[in-house]
Write an enzyme that holds these catalytic residues in place. Structure first.
Site, PDB file in Angstrom:
ATOM      1  N   GLY A  40       0.837  -1.196   0.000  1.00  0.00           N
ATOM      2  CA  GLY A  40       0.000   0.000   0.000  1.00  0.00           C
ATOM      3  C   GLY A  40       0.870   1.242   0.000  1.00  0.00           C
ATOM      4  CG  HIS A 266     -18.507  12.548   5.224  1.00  0.00           C
ATOM      5  ND1 HIS A 266     -19.209  13.662   4.840  1.00  0.00           N
ATOM      6  CD2 HIS A 266     -17.261  12.966   5.510  1.00  0.00           C
ATOM      7  CE1 HIS A 266     -18.401  14.708   4.894  1.00  0.00           C
ATOM      8  NE2 HIS A 266     -17.212  14.306   5.297  1.00  0.00           N
ATOM      9  CB  SER A 284     -14.991  18.866   1.275  1.00  0.00           C
ATOM     10  OG  SER A 284     -14.397  19.269   2.480  1.00  0.00           O
ATOM     11  NE  ARG A 337     -16.179  14.206   8.831  1.00  0.00           N
ATOM     12  CZ  ARG A 337     -15.069  13.951   8.167  1.00  0.00           C
ATOM     13  NH1 ARG A 337     -14.640  12.716   8.062  1.00  0.00           N
ATOM     14  NH2 ARG A 337     -14.396  14.926   7.629  1.00  0.00           N
ATOM     15  CD  GLU A 453      -9.951   4.445   5.854  1.00  0.00           C
ATOM     16  OE1 GLU A 453      -9.482   5.276   5.066  1.00  0.00           O
ATOM     17  OE2 GLU A 453     -11.139   4.057   5.812  1.00  0.00           O
TER      18      GLU A 453
END
Ligand SMILES: Cc1cc2nc3c(=O)[nH]c(=O)nc-3n(C[C@H](O)[C@H](O)[C@H](O)COP(=O)(O)OP(=O)(O)OC[C@H]3O[C@@H](n4cnc5c(N)ncnc54)[C@H](O)[C@@H]3O)c2cc1C
Ligand code: SF4
Ligand code: FES
Lengths: 666, 247
Positions: A40, A266, A284, A337, A453
């Site tokens: 990654g 989100h 965003s 959020r 992540e």
């Protein structure tokens, strides 16, 4: 195995410094004899690869795209936090630390978060030195903005393309090392298994996606930085190729998987329009600085809007319900959020949704355009009562701040967001759970590390905005290079790791037999058919709100779907060639296992916290109700052959420096 | 909508390749172009045929992975977008659509519509960076103020997503727009000035070695660039190159 988080002793503010002062170092001549595999090359893996190569290790880096520059980190829009206090508005390392722990609903590890806040300051310096063009003010200094869940302005940004610019920074640092031959880059390669020799991670099995060849690669340590697994929901804001495969394969080989159910939804995404949809696009969160969120106050207005008989702009101010400003007066549109997402769902469930499917709310810039327009008029001594002029001036300001986002919205929805409010709805975005790691970022497999992540460490139950980019770069540039060095110092006499061993043979055969099965299956449905079905189960029963019954059903349904997949999936083409269907099939096979563990984790966690909302555990006002008494721990699952049989290990979370309080954004 | 698709099929780099016709129905105007191809591929897979290979990942116009030459234009008929941002509302019922890979000598076909753009990476290896250690010991970011005007122009150049549309739409398959965007980003920042001379020389040399053609100032690249990278960058690179060559 008991979980040892290896947090160093001592006061929180000096743990990391003390730690660094006492680890073993490796002399440069010896580093040349040590190989490290990094899977990654997003922000986490890319920054780690560049730094380890610069320190002198031989790095082999892998990514499934054709270039590291395309890793999913590139899509991050809003910004990256750092406790620089350039604005003098009261920010500090402690405050960033405190707010991150609180924002994570007290489900993250104190020591890690404090370290993150400490190194956040270096990240900005590093990136600027690399030529990352972060936004600046007229005086030539860096600009900041604020983000959901905080009251200071600590977010650095590059218009709506922060992720792209930061990733290009890490990529350029990698390029320098690739040019020098210190990184060997394997593009279009996918890791399909990790190889363990004598209890230590010593290599990987990868598939060359162009030729289909199965390859063995060895190293003294393996670093997994493969991003999040939100695509288990099929629809999410993640890139199409984002997957859990590498992390899941490590899990199957002994790495515990922590808090899989913590998912961030989100609030500001473009709503779903139909069944054909392949992904959801994020708008965003920075838009919430200026945009106001509302739905009509009256049910009949909402109905008329849905039927196309009424337009948003025709609803009078008094008939609009700015529900976030109403419910959370101190944070308003900038609540975290999870809170914003649930509030939108609550209004839509109550019948106030504003698009054809009833699953959308407005994000309105009219008052921002007006406010900025008047300000500009005053600055330039123009007539602030000239509505057209004010609109034009205000539009320019908004365009400067968010132009590319507005354009993106326009291209997808075909409506001008400057004149009609945007429609938004929550979508799956970020996964806070992931591979369990200790303070050193090492998994429960020795020599196998996990960053960004893909690991679980710093965000608790609700990642705040602008903190994932920070964690990715902190891990890769500044944390792993120390911690892995300490580990590798024991390996300076080991010599090259051979790939001609039974362990490599076994892992390779494991991969081959899976591929053979998929290729020779005489099923009738495409991979997407199964992936979409999995996504529906996940969204309906393991999504924004969960309850025991739904979760139990989901576990059974996922298990049944997995069985059906192995019987009925059809993969065309050949294994020994470029074959995107096979790539997808291998990824979906892992999602079909992860999904079940995910539901199991959500079922066992009998509380609501951050991104995990159990309907059984809410206050009278519908807010999440935590149970610190019984659930202040990380749930780390050990693989036992079937996701359902996974065994729970608890790492208890102790807060010595922060008092746990109920989160309130009222 | 019902459409006829004429798609370039090529098994691998060595295969000769040819256009193949497909009929497809049930396409909604709200679908993206790539979602339309998903529908086609789903049908092909369920029939047991080899689906059409095409590159894509983010599907929101930022990773630069998607490509496709659609009806003779890189990223299709709309302006300022990538193929994943192209929506079917730009087409009409009954249309015939030609879909081909980005063609250039330096972008060999891997399969069907997928090409190998790693030449772009190799140009970057030659100098697309600032030589600073990733040590965390760099000076405070605000120690070198940068004029907003310069920072903004560096940012504009840095928005290039490395998609290769500029190369595909240039009659000479020149990579000047891409390379000049990279050179400009660094040249406009004080941090990048230090190595500017070697950078431009090395990157231009790498670009030539990869087999990209010359720039004849036709400007097709700028027209097709999804990120609006301006020809000014090419002019800047030429100035940089000239200055570096006489040093
Ligand atoms: C639309 C969007 C906007 C966002 N905005 C923000 C923001 O404003 N601020 C913020 O802080 N965060 C934001 N985030 C979150 C943040 O972008 C991500 O969490 C972060 O970039 C993840 O970085 P990473 O390095 O861990 O993984 P990624 O960038 O996802 O990289 C994963 C890497 O792993 C590789 N890979 C994956 N699987 C394999 C495999 N099996 N074999 C080989 N290679 C593999 C990929 O090729 C890639 O190189 C946003 C996320 C999204 C989706
Ligand atoms: S200059 Fe434009 S067209 Fe060329 S690679 Fe960059 S973004 Fe694509
Ligand atoms: S798929 Fe990423 S730009 Fe099109």
């Amino acid at each position: 195995m008991a979980l040892d988080n290896k947090i160093p002793q001592g006061p929180i503010a000096s743990k990391w410094t003390d730690y660094k002062n006492h680890i073993n170092l490796i002399n440069p001549a010896n580093k040349r004899n040590i190989d490290v595999i990094i899977v990654g090359t997003g922000l986490a893996g890319g920054s780690a690869a560049a730094t380890l190569a610069e320190l002198g290790y031989n790095v082999k880096a892998f990514c499934y795209q054709d270039s590291p520059r395309r890793a999913h980190s590139i899509a991050a829009q809003g910004g990256i936090n750092a406790a620089k206090n350039y604005q003098g508005d009261g920010d500090s390392i402690y405050r960033l630390f405190y707010e991150t722990v609180k924002g994570g609903d007290y489900r993250s590890r104190e020591a890690n978060v404090h370290r993150l806040a400490e190194v956040s300051v270096n990240i900005i310096d590093q990136c600027v030195a690399q030529g990352v063009p972060l936004a600046r003010e007229y005086g030539g200094l860096l600009d900041n903005r604020s983000f959901g869940g905080t009251q200071v302005s600590r977010t650095f940004y590059a218009k709506g393309q922060t992720g792209q610019q930061l990733l290009l920074g890490a990529y350029s640092a990698m390029n320098r090392q690739i040019g020098r031959g210190k990184i060997k880059m394997y593009n279009r390669h996918e890791m399909l298994d990790v190889v363990i020799v004598n209890g230590k991670a010593r290599g990987i099995i990868a598939r060359n996606l162009v030729t289909g060849e199965i390859e063995r690669h060895s190293a003294h340590a393996v670093v997994i930085a493969t991003g999040g697994y939100g695509n288990v929901f099929f629809l999410s804001t993640n890139a199409m190729g984002s997957n859990v495969t590498a992390a899941w394969k490590a899990h199957k080989r002994g790495a515990y998987f922590a808090n899989p159910c913590y998912t961030q939804i989100h609030p500001t995404c473009i709503p779903v329009t139909g069944d054909h949809q392949s992904k959801l696009t994020l708008m965003s969160e920075s838009l919430r600085n200026d945009g106001r969120i509302w739905v009509p106050k009256k049910l009949e207005d909402a109905q008329a809007i849905r039927e196309g008989k009424l337009k948003a702009t025709q609803i009078a101010e008094a008939d609009r319900d700015y529900y976030l400003e109403r419910r959370y007066p101190s944070f308003g549109n900038l609540v975290p959020r999870d809170v914003a997402s649930r509030a939108a769902k609550e209004r839509c469930d109550a019948g106030f949704g504003v698009n054809a499917t009833g699953e959308a709310v407005y994000l309105d810039f009219a008052s921002a355009i007006d406010r900025y327009g008047k300000e500009q008029a005053r600055i330039h001594h123009l007539d602030e009562n000239d509505a057209k002029l004010v609109y034009d001036l205000g539009k320019k300001v908004v365009e400067n701040k968010y132009g590319n986002l507005f354009q993106m919205y326009y291209k997808i929805v075909d409506e001008d967001p400057y004149t009609t409010p945007m429609m938004i709805y929550p979508a799956v975005h970020y996964t806070m759970g992931g591979v369990w790691v200790d303070y050193n970022l090492m998994t429960t497999i020795e020599g196998c590390y996990c960053l960004g992540e893909a690991n679980f460490s710093d965000h608790g139950a609700n990642r705040l905005g602008a903190s994932a980019l920070m964690q990715g770069l902190a891990d890769g540039y500044f944390v792993l290079p120390y911690t892995i060095g300490d580990y590798l110092s024991k390996d300076i006499r080991t010599g090259k790791i051979s790939t001609d061993t039974p362990e490599f043979e076994e892992a390779e055969n494991n991969v081959r037999s899976m591929i053979d099965h998929l290729m020779n299956n005489k099923g009738e449905h495409s991979v997407d058919y199964f992936h979409k079905k999995l996504g529906k189960i996940m969204w309906n029963k393991v999504g924004m709100a969960r309850n025991a019954q739904g979760l139990t059903e989901a576990m059974d349904e996922i298990a049944a779907l997995r069985e059906d997949f192995y019987k009925n999936v059809k993969v065309s083409g050949k294994a020994e060639s470029f074959n995107q269907e096979l790539e997808k099939a291998l990824r979906v096979a892992d999602f079909l296992e992860l999904g079940e563990l995910f539901a199991k984790d959500a079922l066992h966690r009998e509380e609501s916290c951050g991104g995990h909302f159990r309907e059984e555990h809410q206050t009278e006002e519908g807010e999440a109700k935590r149970d610190d008494e019984n659930f202040s721990y990380v749930a780390a699952w050990e693989y036992k052959g079937n996701p359902r049989e996974a065994i729970l290990h608890k790492e208890s979370l102790v807060y010595e420096n922060i008092k746990m309080v109920t989160r309130s954004y009222k | 909508m019902n459409l006829t698709l004429k798609i370039w099929r090529q098994k691998n780099a060595k295969d000769k390749g040819q256009m193949v016709d497909y009929k497809i129905g049930g396409i909604e105007p709200d679908m993206s172009f790539l979602e339309m191809l998903d529908v086609l591929n789903n049908e092909l897979v369920e029939k047991g045929d080899d689906p059409v290979a095409f590159d894509h990942d983010c599907r929101e116009g930022i990773c630069g992975m998607c490509s496709l030459f659609i009806n003779g234009e890189a990223h299709g008929p709309d302006r300022g977008i990538t193929t994943c941002q192209l929506h079917m509302r730009k087409f009409k019922d009954g249309d015939t659509i030609y879909i081909e890979p980005f063609r250039a000598k330096a972008f060999p076909v891997i399969k069907d519509l997928v090409v190998d753009r790693s030449s772009f990476d190799r140009i970057q290896h030659a100098g697309g960076f600032i030589s600073v250690n990733t040590s965390g010991n760099t000076q405070d970011a605000n120690n070198i103020p940068i004029k907003k005007h310069d920072a903004d122009r560096a940012f504009d150049a840095a928005t290039c997503i490395g998609c290769g549309a500029c190369v595909a739409s240039c009659k000479n398959s020149s990579a000047m727009l891409f390379v000049s965007a990279k050179v400009s980003q660094f040249a406009l920042l004080p941090q990048g000035r230090v190595e500017a001379t070697e950078r431009v020389l090395n990157m231009v040399e790498a670009m030539d070695q990869e087999g990209f053609g010359n720039c004849t100032n036709t400007g097709a690249c700028e027209v097709e660039c999804p990120k609006g990278i301006s020809l000014e960058n090419i002019a800047r690179m030429n100035r940089e190159y000239l200055a570096a060559s006489v040093k």
